[in-house]
Design a protein around this motif. Structure first.
Motif, PDB file in Angstrom:
ATOM      1  N   ARG A  18       0.825  -1.215   0.000  1.00 34.64           N
ATOM      2  CA  ARG A  18       0.000   0.000   0.000  1.00 34.64           C
ATOM      3  C   ARG A  18       0.853   1.256   0.000  1.00 34.64           C
ATOM      4  O   ARG A  18       0.595   2.197  -0.759  1.00 34.64           O
ATOM      5  N   GLU A  19       1.843   1.278   0.876  1.00 35.04           N
ATOM      6  CA  GLU A  19       2.671   2.477   1.004  1.00 35.04           C
ATOM      7  C   GLU A  19       3.494   2.733  -0.258  1.00 35.04           C
ATOM      8  O   GLU A  19       3.592   3.873  -0.714  1.00 35.04           O
ATOM      9  N   LEU A  20       4.074   1.689  -0.819  1.00 34.54           N
ATOM     10  CA  LEU A  20       4.874   1.880  -2.029  1.00 34.54           C
ATOM     11  C   LEU A  20       4.000   2.237  -3.224  1.00 34.54           C
ATOM     12  O   LEU A  20       4.388   3.053  -4.061  1.00 34.54           O
ATOM     13  N   ASN A  21       2.816   1.649  -3.309  1.00 35.34           N
ATOM     14  CA  ASN A  21       1.903   1.980  -4.411  1.00 35.34           C
ATOM     15  C   ASN A  21       1.382   3.412  -4.315  1.00 35.34           C
ATOM     16  O   ASN A  21       0.970   3.987  -5.318  1.00 35.34           O
ATOM     17  N   SER A  22       1.414   3.981  -3.117  1.00 34.70           N
ATOM     18  CA  SER A  22       0.919   5.347  -2.962  1.00 34.70           C
ATOM     19  C   SER A  22       1.933   6.382  -3.466  1.00 34.70           C
ATOM     20  O   SER A  22       1.570   7.534  -3.677  1.00 34.70           O
ATOM     21  N   LEU A  23       3.184   5.956  -3.639  1.00 38.02           N
ATOM     22  CA  LEU A  23       4.212   6.873  -4.134  1.00 38.02           C
ATOM     23  C   LEU A  23       4.089   7.053  -5.642  1.00 38.02           C
ATOM     24  O   LEU A  23       3.681   6.132  -6.348  1.00 38.02           O
ATOM     25  N   ASP A  24       4.452   8.234  -6.119  1.00 36.44           N
ATOM     26  CA  ASP A  24       4.444   8.433  -7.566  1.00 36.44           C
ATOM     27  C   ASP A  24       5.707   7.804  -8.162  1.00 36.44           C
ATOM     28  O   ASP A  24       6.642   7.436  -7.455  1.00 36.44           O
ATOM     29  N   THR A  25       5.709   7.670  -9.481  1.00 30.89           N
ATOM     30  CA  THR A  25       6.794   6.996 -10.177  1.00 30.89           C
ATOM     31  C   THR A  25       8.134   7.679  -9.937  1.00 30.89           C
ATOM     32  O   THR A  25       9.157   7.017  -9.770  1.00 30.89           O
ATOM     33  N   ARG A  26       8.123   8.994  -9.885  1.00 31.26           N
ATOM     34  CA  ARG A  26       9.372   9.725  -9.660  1.00 31.26           C
ATOM     35  C   ARG A  26       9.967   9.403  -8.284  1.00 31.26           C
ATOM     36  O   ARG A  26      11.171   9.202  -8.150  1.00 31.26           O
ATOM     37  N   SER A  27       9.122   9.345  -7.278  1.00 28.30           N
ATOM     38  CA  SER A  27       9.601   9.011  -5.934  1.00 28.30           C
ATOM     39  C   SER A  27      10.153   7.593  -5.882  1.00 28.30           C
ATOM     40  O   SER A  27      11.179   7.340  -5.250  1.00 28.30           O
ATOM     41  N   LEU A  28       9.461   6.679  -6.543  1.00 28.03           N
ATOM     42  CA  LEU A  28       9.959   5.305  -6.591  1.00 28.03           C
ATOM     43  C   LEU A  28      11.312   5.243  -7.297  1.00 28.03           C
ATOM     44  O   LEU A  28      12.219   4.543  -6.850  1.00 28.03           O
ATOM     45  N   ASN A  29      11.440   5.982  -8.398  1.00 31.40           N
ATOM     46  CA  ASN A  29      12.712   6.012  -9.121  1.00 31.40           C
ATOM     47  C   ASN A  29      13.821   6.570  -8.241  1.00 31.40           C
ATOM     48  O   ASN A  29      14.954   6.085  -8.288  1.00 31.40           O
ATOM     49  N   ASP A  30      13.512   7.579  -7.449  1.00 27.91           N
ATOM     50  CA  ASP A  30      14.505   8.145  -6.533  1.00 27.91           C
ATOM     51  C   ASP A  30      14.986   7.102  -5.523  1.00 27.91           C
ATOM     52  O   ASP A  30      16.134   7.139  -5.085  1.00 27.91           O
ATOM     53  N   LEU A  31      14.092   6.188  -5.161  1.00 29.36           N
ATOM     54  CA  LEU A  31      14.447   5.125  -4.217  1.00 29.36           C
ATOM     55  C   LEU A  31      15.076   3.920  -4.914  1.00 29.36           C
ATOM     56  O   LEU A  31      15.493   2.965  -4.260  1.00 29.36           O
ATOM     57  N   GLY A  32      15.095   3.945  -6.242  1.00 31.45           N
ATOM     58  CA  GLY A  32      15.661   2.835  -6.997  1.00 31.45           C
ATOM     59  C   GLY A  32      14.714   1.652  -7.092  1.00 31.45           C
ATOM     60  O   GLY A  32      15.144   0.507  -7.221  1.00 31.45           O
ATOM     61  N   ILE A  33      13.410   1.940  -7.024  1.00 30.16           N
ATOM     62  CA  ILE A  33      12.401   0.882  -7.067  1.00 30.16           C
ATOM     63  C   ILE A  33      11.578   1.012  -8.334  1.00 30.16           C
ATOM     64  O   ILE A  33      11.101   2.097  -8.665  1.00 30.16           O
ATOM     65  N   ASN A  34      11.400  -0.096  -9.023  1.00 24.38           N
ATOM     66  CA  ASN A  34      10.543  -0.159 -10.191  1.00 24.38           C
ATOM     67  C   ASN A  34       9.149  -0.579  -9.716  1.00 24.38           C
ATOM     68  O   ASN A  34       9.016  -1.446  -8.846  1.00 24.38           O
ATOM     69  N   ARG A  35       8.110   0.014 -10.265  1.00 24.50           N
ATOM     70  CA  ARG A  35       6.750  -0.310  -9.830  1.00 24.50           C
ATOM     71  C   ARG A  35       6.442  -1.805  -9.948  1.00 24.50           C
ATOM     72  O   ARG A  35       5.711  -2.367  -9.143  1.00 24.50           O
TER      73      ARG A  35
END
Length: 47
Positions: A18-35
């Motif tokens: 839930r928490e990771l899905n709530s992040l936008d793609t840019r934030s995930l990219n900053d964390l090095g995570i692919n959706r």
């Protein structure tokens, strides 16, 4: 492992997803995570 531990792991998995899905793609990219990796990452974190 008993049922309580399994339920706690599943709850942690769901919360992480839930928490990771709530992040936008840019934030995930900053964390090095692919959706597409969110479920696998959450599964590993719940262990």
């Amino acid at each position: 492992m008993n049922i309580r531990q399994k339920l706690a792991q599943f709850a942690q998995y769901q919360q992480t997803v839930r928490e990771l899905n709530s992040l936008d793609t840019r934030s995930l990219n900053d964390l090095g995570i692919n959706r597409y990796d969110i479920k696998n990452l959450a599964r590993n974190m719940a262990r």
